[in-house]
Design a protein around this motif. Structure first.
Motif, short mmCIF file in Angstrom:
data_model
loop_
_atom_site.label_atom_id
_atom_site.label_comp_id
_atom_site.label_asym_id
_atom_site.label_seq_id
_atom_site.Cartn_x
_atom_site.Cartn_y
_atom_site.Cartn_z
N VAL A 12 5.85 9.26 4.47
CA VAL A 12 5.16 8.41 3.49
C VAL A 12 5.58 6.96 3.67
N GLU A 13 6.87 6.74 3.91
CA GLU A 13 7.37 5.37 4.06
C GLU A 13 6.80 4.71 5.31
N SER A 14 6.70 5.47 6.41
CA SER A 14 6.21 4.89 7.67
C SER A 14 4.71 4.58 7.61
N SER A 15 3.96 5.34 6.81
CA SER A 15 2.51 5.11 6.74
C SER A 15 2.12 4.15 5.63
N SER A 16 3.08 3.75 4.80
CA SER A 16 2.81 2.83 3.70
C SER A 16 3.44 1.48 3.98
N SER A 17 3.14 0.50 3.12
CA SER A 17 3.72 -0.83 3.31
C SER A 17 4.50 -1.26 2.06
N CYS A 18 5.08 -0.28 1.36
CA CYS A 18 5.97 -0.62 0.26
C CYS A 18 7.28 0.13 0.46
N ARG A 19 8.35 -0.42 -0.06
CA ARG A 19 9.67 0.20 0.10
C ARG A 19 9.82 1.37 -0.87
N ILE B 123 0.84 -1.21 0.00
CA ILE B 123 0.00 0.00 0.00
C ILE B 123 0.87 1.25 0.00
N ILE B 124 0.45 2.26 -0.76
CA ILE B 124 1.09 3.57 -0.70
C ILE B 124 0.06 4.61 -0.29
N LYS B 125 0.39 5.39 0.74
CA LYS B 125 -0.49 6.47 1.22
C LYS B 125 0.28 7.78 1.19
N ARG C 282 -7.30 25.22 6.55
CA ARG C 282 -7.43 23.86 6.00
C ARG C 282 -6.68 22.89 6.91
N LEU C 283 -7.39 21.87 7.37
CA LEU C 283 -6.77 20.82 8.17
C LEU C 283 -7.10 19.48 7.51
N GLY C 284 -6.10 18.89 6.89
CA GLY C 284 -6.29 17.63 6.18
C GLY C 284 -5.84 16.45 7.00
N GLY C 285 -5.54 15.35 6.32
CA GLY C 285 -5.14 14.14 7.02
C GLY C 285 -3.77 14.23 7.64
N SER C 286 -2.84 14.95 6.97
CA SER C 286 -1.47 15.00 7.51
C SER C 286 -0.83 16.37 7.43
N THR C 287 -1.53 17.37 6.88
CA THR C 287 -0.97 18.72 6.79
C THR C 287 -2.02 19.75 7.18
N CYS C 288 -1.53 20.96 7.45
CA CYS C 288 -2.40 22.05 7.87
C CYS C 288 -1.91 23.33 7.21
#
Length: 473
Positions: free
Chosen positions: A83-90, A63-65, A195-201
């Motif tokens: 991105v790497e810590s929240s995803s499951s691909c290298r 998964i890439i998030k 604006r307050l999103g999932g990972s940025t503001c």
């Protein structure tokens, strides 16, 4: 025929809106959801986009998030590690940034542009299915205010490869104001866009004057987002599970992945309802978990974080020498009533605009801009306008014995001014001259034969990037 669409692709989700008959509306995806998760996964040998990628068994797919963070040409090591810590691909970042998707059946390589293109392709399919006849899908995109032209061009290329015809890229604060038609306000006003999103503001103060928008101040934070609130809720559920079963889900990566997914869903439900039910099948060691979470409990869990989320807006307001008249909230995390109330309390005298779902605001604004652009057929849309140029000086128009201010300093490209010219019936030719001030020499002159025009006639002036186009009708 051409259809007008707007898309906001964020770090966590994407939203698609269309503009028809003077109204912008959000288009639901094939699952009936108005917002599509910006998640892409490789499950075996099949690509999944959106909800299928986000749900299911995370351990069985790559998964890439938060791919949008790496679409910015100026991304840093913090973005990469997030991105790497929240995803499951290298992620390989040697000469070029490459994702390595590894499943039990295959290993594939991709990059941020290809992942963004897959999300746009998903949205293109949704848009195509929403139309009753075949049309060109004209699109306006939104990009963060701090992004460079090169970063915006990458978004454009991905959307065009997916099938869209991109008209323009506008900033996220501008799209938020367009969603509420604020640029049509007859008075000069200052607007706080938060604006307050999932990972940025991001927080911006925008001055709106005579239909034109000017960014007065802006703050961007990449360390604030709704993911922190999801994590707090997941930790609370884990604690409840641990107290009852003496088993700790936080010791299992698979269990925490499940918990975070359900906590995120629970958070969204609590934005509109007073309680949400959480049921997790086989959370840890085959034990199921069922629990009701009230909105009051959730607000108590996140209460210690509220001040840190409001801090960027508070700093901006304190440093701004002027009155804030309106507040526009956008971003999925601003659906949380407690956060909306905190922003409203920051400037009690300002009107908070929240009639549109916060996670749909920017897409709605983009769709409205696309509709406005399609209403101006004489403009050539071949040259993509990714950065609006603003006029550096006033421009005055002189004709016969008249002098009028045609465009004010700060006017954007393609602004228009229509003048009614009341010339005598015996006048055959009129010379129109352009000046930087009423006393200066003209820098451009144009003559028109008006003998066969109905009197009075209209003169339409259009501010182009390097000239002023005059047309008589």
């Amino acid at each position: 025929m051409a259809a007008a669409y707007g898309i906001h692709l964020g770090n966590s989700s994407a939203c698609l809106a269309s503009f028809n008959n003077g109204t912008a509306s959000v288009i639901a995806n094939d699952a009936g959801d108005r917002v599509t998760p910006a998640v892409v996964a490789l499950n075996g040998t099949e690509w999944e986009i959106g909800l299928p990628a986000k749900s299911g068994q995370p351990s069985s797919k790559a998964i890439i998030k938060h791919n949008k963070r790496l679409m910015n040409c100026d991304f840093n090591e913090d973005d990469l590690s997030y991105v790497e810590s929240s995803s499951s691909c290298r992620i390989q970042n040697d000469e070029k940034l490459v994702y390595e998707f590894e499943t039990s059946e295959t290993t594939l390589y991709s990059n941020p542009d290809s992942i963004a293109m897959k999300i746009y392709a998903k949205l293109f399919t949704i848009a195509s299915h929403s139309m009753s006849n075949e049309s060109d899908l004209k699109l306006v995109l939104a990009a963060p205010l701090h992004w460079s032209n090169a970063s915006r061009e990458r978004l454009v290329k991905c959307a065009e490869l997916a099938g869209f015809d991109v008209l323009q890229v506008i900033s996220e604060p501008a799209a938020a104001l367009l969603a509420y038609n604020i640029e049509e306000n007859p008075e000069d006003i200052n607007v706080l866009v938060y604006r307050l999103g999932g990972s940025t503001c991001a927080a911006s103060i925008v001055k709106v004057s005579g239909g034109f928008m000017t960014i007065e101040k802006n703050i961007f934070r990449s360390d604030l987002g709704g993911q922190c609130l999801t994590k707090d809720l997941a930790d609370y559920i884990a604690q409840e599970f641990r107290q009852k079963w003496k088993l700790d889900p936080q010791e299992s990566r698979r269990a925490m992945a499940k918990l975070l997914l359900h906590a995120d869903n629970c958070k969204h439900v609590l934005s509109t309802l007073n309680s949400a039910h959480v049921f997790i099948e086989s959370l840890l060691d085959g034990v199921d978990w069922s629990q009701n979470v009230s909105r009051a409990r959730f607000e108590n869990i996140i209460s210690s974080k509220i001040s840190s989320y409001i801090e960027p807006a508070q700093k901006l307001v304190e440093s701004f020498d002027g009155q804030i008249h309106k507040i526009v909230v956008c971003g999925g995390s601003m659906k949380i009533p407690k956060l909306q109330q905190a922003i409203a309390n920051l400037i009690p005298e300002a009107e908070v605009l929240s009639g549109i779902n916060p996670d749909e605001v920017i897409a709605v604004g983009c769709a409205r801009e696309a509709g406005l652009l399609l209403d101006v057929p004489e403009f050539s849309m071949n040259d993509l306008n990714t950065e609006v140029e603003f006029l550096g000086k006033d421009i005055y128009l002189k004709y016969l014995d008249q002098t009028v201010q045609l465009f004010k300093e700060g006017s954007p490209a393609f602004a228009q001014n229509i003048q009614t010219v009341d010339a005598g019936t015996d006048i055959k030719n009129i010379s129109f001259s352009l000046h930087e001030n009423p006393e200066s020499e003209e820098f451009a002159t144009e003559n028109f034969n008006v003998e066969n025009l109905n009197k009075p006639f209209t003169l339409k002036a259009t501010l182009q990037p390097s000239s002023v186009l005059l047309q008589v009708e």
